[in-house]
Design a protein around this motif. Structure first.
Motif, mmCIF file in Angstrom:
data_model
loop_
_atom_site.group_PDB
_atom_site.id
_atom_site.type_symbol
_atom_site.label_atom_id
_atom_site.label_comp_id
_atom_site.label_asym_id
_atom_site.label_seq_id
_atom_site.Cartn_x
_atom_site.Cartn_y
_atom_site.Cartn_z
ATOM 1 N N GLU A 19 0.795 -1.223 0.000
ATOM 2 C CA GLU A 19 0.000 0.000 0.000
ATOM 3 C C GLU A 19 0.830 1.276 0.000
ATOM 4 O O GLU A 19 0.357 2.310 -0.463
ATOM 5 C CB GLU A 19 -0.926 0.014 1.217
ATOM 6 N N THR A 20 2.045 1.226 0.528
ATOM 7 C CA THR A 20 2.845 2.445 0.658
ATOM 8 C C THR A 20 4.272 2.219 0.160
ATOM 9 O O THR A 20 4.737 1.084 0.043
ATOM 10 C CB THR A 20 2.921 2.902 2.130
ATOM 11 N N GLN A 21 4.938 3.338 -0.077
ATOM 12 C CA GLN A 21 6.350 3.257 -0.463
ATOM 13 C C GLN A 21 7.178 2.648 0.665
ATOM 14 O O GLN A 21 8.125 1.898 0.408
ATOM 15 C CB GLN A 21 6.885 4.648 -0.815
ATOM 16 N N GLU A 22 6.809 2.952 1.886
ATOM 17 C CA GLU A 22 7.530 2.400 3.032
ATOM 18 C C GLU A 22 7.405 0.875 3.079
ATOM 19 O O GLU A 22 8.374 0.168 3.354
ATOM 20 C CB GLU A 22 7.024 3.020 4.344
ATOM 21 N N GLU A 23 6.191 0.361 2.797
ATOM 22 C CA GLU A 23 6.000 -1.097 2.763
ATOM 23 C C GLU A 23 6.828 -1.723 1.658
ATOM 24 O O GLU A 23 7.409 -2.792 1.844
ATOM 25 C CB GLU A 23 4.516 -1.444 2.553
ATOM 26 N N LEU A 24 6.896 -1.055 0.528
ATOM 27 C CA LEU A 24 7.691 -1.572 -0.585
ATOM 28 C C LEU A 24 9.178 -1.550 -0.241
ATOM 29 O O LEU A 24 9.901 -2.509 -0.520
ATOM 30 C CB LEU A 24 7.406 -0.777 -1.860
ATOM 31 N N VAL A 40 12.914 4.153 -4.105
ATOM 32 C CA VAL A 40 11.658 3.447 -4.367
ATOM 33 C C VAL A 40 10.671 4.388 -5.067
ATOM 34 O O VAL A 40 9.988 3.986 -6.011
ATOM 35 C CB VAL A 40 11.060 2.870 -3.063
ATOM 36 N N SER A 41 10.639 5.634 -4.645
ATOM 37 C CA SER A 41 9.755 6.617 -5.274
ATOM 38 C C SER A 41 10.101 6.789 -6.755
ATOM 39 O O SER A 41 9.209 6.818 -7.608
ATOM 40 C CB SER A 41 9.874 7.953 -4.538
ATOM 41 N N ARG A 42 11.393 6.880 -7.072
ATOM 42 C CA ARG A 42 11.816 6.996 -8.477
ATOM 43 C C ARG A 42 11.461 5.744 -9.255
ATOM 44 O O ARG A 42 11.006 5.808 -10.407
ATOM 45 C CB ARG A 42 13.321 7.274 -8.565
ATOM 46 N N ASP A 43 11.659 4.574 -8.641
ATOM 47 C CA ASP A 43 11.307 3.317 -9.316
ATOM 48 C C ASP A 43 9.814 3.264 -9.631
ATOM 49 O O ASP A 43 9.411 2.861 -10.723
ATOM 50 C CB ASP A 43 11.698 2.107 -8.466
#
Length: 150
Positions: A19-24, A40-43
């Protein structure tokens, strides 16, 4: 490394509800891939991930259902700049050399470009074979693709 990380992201979001970038970020770390939230945000942006609703009303990361979103000139430029190391051709076949692990992503971008001279692509780990029709278009395609390499 980027191509391998993005391949792992694809695997994670296809097999888990993220659900979130942090989880990813945490899921990648659990697979021994150390990344920052900014990476992760750029990916997510490069892979054009979207959020879709889950059955319980929350949202999770997924790939867009409109496959036309996978191709854009800027995406092609970025993919070739980051991943392609060489291009050559013979008859109606164009061979694109990439960094290890990047061939599938580059081939997918070519497939979704829907260029009429490209019949299809076959990707390995670091090589792509592009089947071109007619064979006279192969040299033109190489020149067209070379423009995406800095």
């Amino acid at each position: 490394m980027k191509a391998l990380r993005q391949e792992k992201i694809k695997d994670i979001i296809e097999n888990s509800v993220i659900e979130t970038q942090e989880e990813l970020t945490e899921a990648l770390r659990s697979h021994h891939i150390v990344v920052t939230q900014a990476t992760v945000s750029r990916d997510i942006k490069e892979m054009m991930l979207i959020k879709i609703p889950t059955d319980d009303g929350r949202y999770r990361y997924a790939y867009p259902t409109d496959k036309k979103l996978f191709f854009s000139k800027s995406r092609m430029e970025r993919m070739f700049s980051d991943s392609v190391t060489g291009i050559d051709f013979s008859e109606n076949l164009v061979v694109i050399k990439t960094l290890p692990g990047a061939a599938n992503v580059v081939a997918s971008t070519l497939d979704y470009a829907s260029w009429p001279e490209i019949i299809g692509t076959v990707a390995g780990d670091d090589n792509i074979i592009v089947v071109v029709k007619p064979k006279e278009a192969a040299e033109k395609l190489v020149k067209k693709l070379a423009k995406f390499i800095p």
